[in-house]
Enzyme design. Structure first.
Site, mmCIF file in Angstrom:
data_model
loop_
_atom_site.group_PDB
_atom_site.id
_atom_site.type_symbol
_atom_site.label_atom_id
_atom_site.label_comp_id
_atom_site.label_asym_id
_atom_site.label_seq_id
_atom_site.Cartn_x
_atom_site.Cartn_y
_atom_site.Cartn_z
ATOM 1 N NE ARG A 1 -3.789 0.868 2.085
ATOM 2 C CZ ARG A 1 -4.960 1.071 2.681
ATOM 3 N NH1 ARG A 1 -5.065 1.906 3.700
ATOM 4 N NH2 ARG A 1 -6.039 0.434 2.262
ATOM 5 C CG HIS B 1 -8.543 0.309 -2.411
ATOM 6 N ND1 HIS B 1 -7.741 -0.740 -1.988
ATOM 7 C CD2 HIS B 1 -9.204 0.742 -1.296
ATOM 8 C CE1 HIS B 1 -7.908 -0.921 -0.688
ATOM 9 N NE2 HIS B 1 -8.790 -0.048 -0.249
ATOM 10 C CD GLN C 1 -13.064 -1.207 -0.059
ATOM 11 O OE1 GLN C 1 -12.201 -1.054 0.786
ATOM 12 N NE2 GLN C 1 -14.310 -1.542 0.260
ATOM 13 C CG ASP D 1 -13.282 7.263 -0.744
ATOM 14 O OD1 ASP D 1 -13.127 7.045 0.477
ATOM 15 O OD2 ASP D 1 -12.332 7.303 -1.547
ATOM 16 C CB CYS E 1 -13.947 2.008 0.660
ATOM 17 S SG CYS E 1 -13.476 3.750 0.638
ATOM 18 N NE ARG F 1 -11.027 -4.456 1.308
ATOM 19 C CZ ARG F 1 -10.019 -3.621 1.644
ATOM 20 N NH1 ARG F 1 -10.252 -2.617 2.460
ATOM 21 N NH2 ARG F 1 -8.807 -3.752 1.138
#
Ligand code: CP
Ligand code: NVA
Length: 331
Positions: free
Chosen positions: A108, A135, A138, A231, A272, A317
């Site tokens: 990440r 991402h 996700q 988001d 998310c 996730r």
């Protein structure tokens, strides 16, 4: 031909076919059943993975850790403060070192080119745990959640409101377009996704029966949506100074009860996470004091409502990341 993902990197869904994404979702469902039944599944015992986090994380890090441990693997976590990467050692050198010790690497961080560079040199599968552009893990959790809640992916009307050119906006557009959803980015023009990516997504949608729409109009964007997604307005890595202009650009794109009321009956709210839906965080409290807004991209009412499936997404996730690890590492 059966889908075989052994040895593959997982850097962006641009690289994955709808059949491969379907295979990962089905594998995640299988792992979710095993986990809920309490059935051990240490299928990758003896393997080791390393998790690199140049940005903070709760869900992604914990999902990789638990998934790895459930699969019987050794899991090592590194953050910038506790490794040489970047300061004293290049990404290419780090990749070649880690690739000699580990069977897979999660990263990440900032630019997508960094995870691409790791993948180029590691010699083992590299998984993107979020970059500025994408991402992808996700996405699998979000698709799985939609399928669980609405019973289908194809034909679902999906609207993303907010910063549509960040990692989430980009990734959701690609994921939806590949899997036959009708994707709408509802945002001010300044925050529309890049034209080149929109064109790619429209190509995927043409093949899947989905569609890609961009609109500035909140009413049109929310009307009849099966999923309303948002988001945070300022992403990790962006300078603090952008808050003021971003609030000005996005305050009309908040998902609140009035916006939810325009969606389809039975519509779900997704995010998310983390989310600024109240002032119980340091940043939430600072923004409230400075700009006088106590809820940002979503109101607390919607976040806490029955329509909100954000914690199912968070759980998924782990099951979906486990599927990615397993599919790319299992012999
Ligand atoms: N959604 C997500 O990636 O959460 P974290 O930043 O906590 O990993
Ligand atoms: N766009 C957000 C996503 C967090 C999961 C960020 O990059 O900070």
């Amino acid at each position: 031909m059966a889908v075989d993902l052994h040895g593959r990197h997982f850097l962006t869904l641009l690289d994955y076919t709808p059949e491969e994404i379907r295979c990962l979702l089905d594998t995640a469902k299988m792992f979710k059943e095993l986990k809920h039944a309490g059935t051990p599944h240490r299928y990758l015992a003896g393997k080791n993975i390393v998790l690199l986090f140049e940005k903070t994380s709760t869900r992604t890090r914990c999902a990789f850790e638990v998934a790895g441990l459930d699969l019987g693997m050794g899991v090592t976590c590194l953050d910038p403060g506790s490794s040489q990467m970047g300061k004293k050692e290049s990404i290419a050198d780090t990749a070649r070192v880690l690739g000699r010790m580990f069977d897979g690497i999660e990263y990440r961080g900032f630019g997508q080119e960094r995870v691409e560079e790791l993948a180029k040199y590691a010699g083992v599968p590299v998984w993107n745990g979020l970059t500025d552009q994408f991402h992808p893990t996700q996405m699998l959790a979000d698709l799985l959640t939609i399928e669980e809640k609405l019973g289908r992916l194809e034909g679902v009307k999906f609207t993303y409101m907010g910063d549509a050119r960040n990692n989430m906006g980009n990734s959701l557009m690609i994921a939806c377009a590949k899997m036959g959803l009708h994707f709408t980015a509802c945002a001010p023009k300044a925050l529309f996704p890049a034209e080149e990516l929109v064109e790619k997504a429209r190509g995927f949608a043409a093949a899947s029966g989905g569609s890609v729409t961009l609109t500035e109009d909140v009413e049109a964007g929310a009307a009849g949506a099966d999923v309303l997604y948002t988001d945070i307005w300022v992403s990790m890595g962006e300078p603090e100074e952008v808050w003021e202009s971003r609030i000005a650009l996005l305050r009309d794109y908040q998902i609140n009860a009035a916006v939810m009321a325009k969606a389809a009956p039975g519509a779900v709210f997704m995010h998310c996470l983390p989310s600024f839906h109240d002032t119980k965080t340091d940043i939430g409290a600072q923004i409230a004091e400075k700009y006088g807004i106590r809820e940002m991209e979503v109101t607390d009412e919607v976040f806490e409502s029955e329509r909100s499936v954000v914690f199912d997404e968070a759980e998924n996730r782990m099951h979906t990341i486990k599927a990615v690890i397993y599919a790319t590492l299992a012999p």
